[in-house]
Design a protein around this motif. Structure first.
Motif, short mmCIF file in Angstrom:
data_model
loop_
_atom_site.label_atom_id
_atom_site.label_comp_id
_atom_site.label_asym_id
_atom_site.label_seq_id
_atom_site.Cartn_x
_atom_site.Cartn_y
_atom_site.Cartn_z
N ASP A 73 0.70 -1.28 -0.05
CA ASP A 73 -0.07 -0.11 -0.03
C ASP A 73 0.82 1.24 0.17
O ASP A 73 0.46 2.44 -0.74
CB ASP A 73 -0.79 -0.01 1.13
N ALA A 74 1.86 1.21 0.82
CA ALA A 74 2.72 2.32 0.78
C ALA A 74 3.42 2.67 -0.53
O ALA A 74 3.66 3.77 -0.78
CB ALA A 74 3.62 2.12 2.15
N ARG A 75 4.09 1.66 -1.15
CA ARG A 75 4.84 1.90 -2.60
C ARG A 75 3.46 2.55 -3.47
O ARG A 75 3.77 3.00 -4.15
CB ARG A 75 5.28 0.46 -2.89
N ALA A 76 2.33 1.92 -3.39
CA ALA A 76 1.18 2.21 -4.27
C ALA A 76 1.02 3.69 -4.02
O ALA A 76 0.80 4.39 -5.13
CB ALA A 76 0.15 1.43 -4.31
N GLN A 77 0.85 4.03 -2.66
CA GLN A 77 0.74 5.39 -2.46
C GLN A 77 1.78 6.29 -3.06
O GLN A 77 1.26 7.49 -3.61
CB GLN A 77 0.54 5.70 -0.94
N ILE A 78 3.17 5.94 -2.83
CA ILE A 78 4.00 6.84 -3.49
C ILE A 78 4.06 6.93 -4.96
O ILE A 78 4.10 8.00 -5.59
CB ILE A 78 5.54 6.32 -3.00
N GLN A 79 3.65 5.88 -5.64
CA GLN A 79 3.62 6.01 -7.23
C GLN A 79 2.30 6.65 -7.46
O GLN A 79 2.30 7.54 -8.60
CB GLN A 79 3.47 4.36 -7.67
N GLN A 80 1.20 6.55 -6.79
CA GLN A 80 0.16 7.26 -6.94
C GLN A 80 0.21 8.91 -6.94
O GLN A 80 -0.42 9.52 -7.67
CB GLN A 80 -1.12 6.97 -6.08
N LYS A 81 1.28 9.11 -6.13
CA LYS A 81 1.59 10.87 -5.92
C LYS A 81 2.27 11.24 -7.28
O LYS A 81 1.83 12.36 -7.84
CB LYS A 81 2.65 10.94 -4.86
N SER A 82 2.89 10.39 -8.12
CA SER A 82 3.29 10.93 -9.29
C SER A 82 2.24 10.70 -10.45
O SER A 82 2.11 11.62 -11.01
CB SER A 82 4.38 9.94 -9.76
N LEU A 83 1.51 9.64 -10.32
CA LEU A 83 0.43 9.58 -11.53
C LEU A 83 -0.56 10.73 -11.35
O LEU A 83 -0.86 11.09 -12.20
CB LEU A 83 -0.33 8.32 -11.12
N ASP A 84 -0.70 11.22 -9.98
CA ASP A 84 -1.81 12.13 -10.14
C ASP A 84 -1.43 13.52 -10.63
O ASP A 84 -2.18 14.39 -11.02
CB ASP A 84 -2.06 12.69 -8.48
#
Length: 342
Positions: A254-265
């Motif tokens: 989840d934490a990794r996904a969150q960090i990637q999501q930040k870039s994706l946003d």
DNA sequence: ACTCCACTGGAAATATAGGTCC
DNA sequence: GGACCTATATTTCCAGTGGAGT
């Protein structure tokens, strides 16, 4: 279970920084002159992600402001303010000098003039993720102004130097470098332990679990704290007294996904279509990507523009570019795969 | 070894969106 | 309203690069 959520948040600056005494002292020394009203040398802080670059920069400037009355500080994330104009505007905004330039039709020369004429207290400007800057000329603009002390934060020093022009390189060579390395597992444990002591209940998490987080984060403190945070809030939501092993396991991804999501946003809808195509259809050549993209979107951009998208995403570590010429292929970077122990 | 051509990325031109000023 | 600014996004143009195929 959570006593103080602030200490687990991303931008939190702790009261004491663990295991970075040398770096903190070094940076303090560089900024020292401004306590006497003298200009300070530019500082360059480099190191991999999650090594505390942003943290110690803010820690040092905050401590400086406690000691000296007439010092201001401002923080700009160049990743979100990637153009010259936006970076300068953000700084002026923080200084409270944008009252009469909320107009869009201001040339950026005007912004530089404003900064030159700024006669307020000495100010430390932290430029974070400076290697994401589209035009590194901003550093040059600021470097020559004596009333500002600049801290440049970047991942790799070579990449930063390769993008700025020669005049600036020679100037930056004489500036102070603070280099940071990845944390060891024990150091990460200490960092996590300190956060737990401030933010969580006594028995919320065991030492053994903290070591597992430290191991999974592979020297990246931001990731480690992110894992602790997602685990703690999940446990809290589900009314557990303490963090269970199951929760811990899922929080890593989840934490990794969150960090990637930040870039994706930060990607535009068009850019997201391009990303999805590469993610769903494996390694693809630029023209294959563009063909598929054209089919999937109403008003397609040109090949050249899509190429710009691709290189931007490669810079953000979302995509990986293999090959230099006709053999070029793009793949998504699988962040979960980084977790496997070396 | 030689040619072809997809790909790269810089630079300049152009389009767009949003503002000011009268 | 219209004339006239600006930053920012995109397109157009293109020289240079180096793998693939002969």
């Amino acid at each position: 279970m959570i006593r103080d959520a602030r200490v687990l948040r991303a931008g939190f600056v702790p009261r004491e920084v663990e295991h970075r005494d040398a770096e903190v002292n070094h940076l303090s020394t560089v900024l020292e002159p401004i306590t006497n009203g003298d200009p300070a040398n530019t500082a360059i802080v480099t190191g991999p992600s999650g090594t505390g670059k942003t943290c110690i920069s803010q820690f040092v400037t905050e401590r400086l402001r406690e000691e000296v009355i007439d010092v201001e500080a401002t923080y700009v994330n160049c990743w979100r303010n990637y153009t010259r104009f936006r970076t300068l505007y953000q700084i002026l905004d923080d200084l409270g000098k944008t009252i009469d330039i909320h107009r869009q039709s201001t040339p950026h020369d005007e912004l530089i003039d404003r900064l030159q004429q700024y006669d307020g207290p000495r100010t430390v400007i932290i430029l974070d993720e400076v290697d994401q800057l589209e035009d590194p000329g901003v550093i040059y603009d600021l470097h020559s102004l004596p009333q500002f002390a600049i801290i440049c934060i970047a991942n790799k020093e070579e990449e930063l130097f390769s993008r700025v022009d020669d005049r600036l390189v020679s100037r930056l060579r004489s500036s102070e470098h603070v280099r940071m390395d990845k944390y060891h597992d024990e150091q990460l444990y200490d960092i996590l332990h300190a956060r737990v002591r401030w933010g969580l209940d006594e028995d919320a998490i065991s030492d053994e679990q903290l070591y597992r987080i430290a191991d999974a984060a592979a020297g990246d403190a931001r990731l480690a704290i992110g894992m602790l945070r997602t685990a703690a809030s999940k446990a809290d939501r589900e009314n557990h007294e303490r963090i269970t092993d199951d929760i811990l396991l899922s929080s890593a991804d989840d934490a990794r996904a969150q960090i990637q999501q930040k870039s994706l946003d930060t990607l535009t809808p068009h850019q997201q279509v391009v990303f999805d195509i590469v993610r769903d259809h494996g390694p693809l050549s630029p023209s294959e990507i563009h063909d598929r993209y054209t089919e999937n979107v109403d008003d397609p951009r040109t090949k050249r523009t899509v190429r710009t998208y691709l290189s931007k995403m490669a810079q953000y570590n979302l995509l990986d570019a293999e090959g230099t010429s006709r053999d070029r292929e793009y793949t998504v970077i699988d962040h979960a795969a980084l977790s496997s122990p070396e």
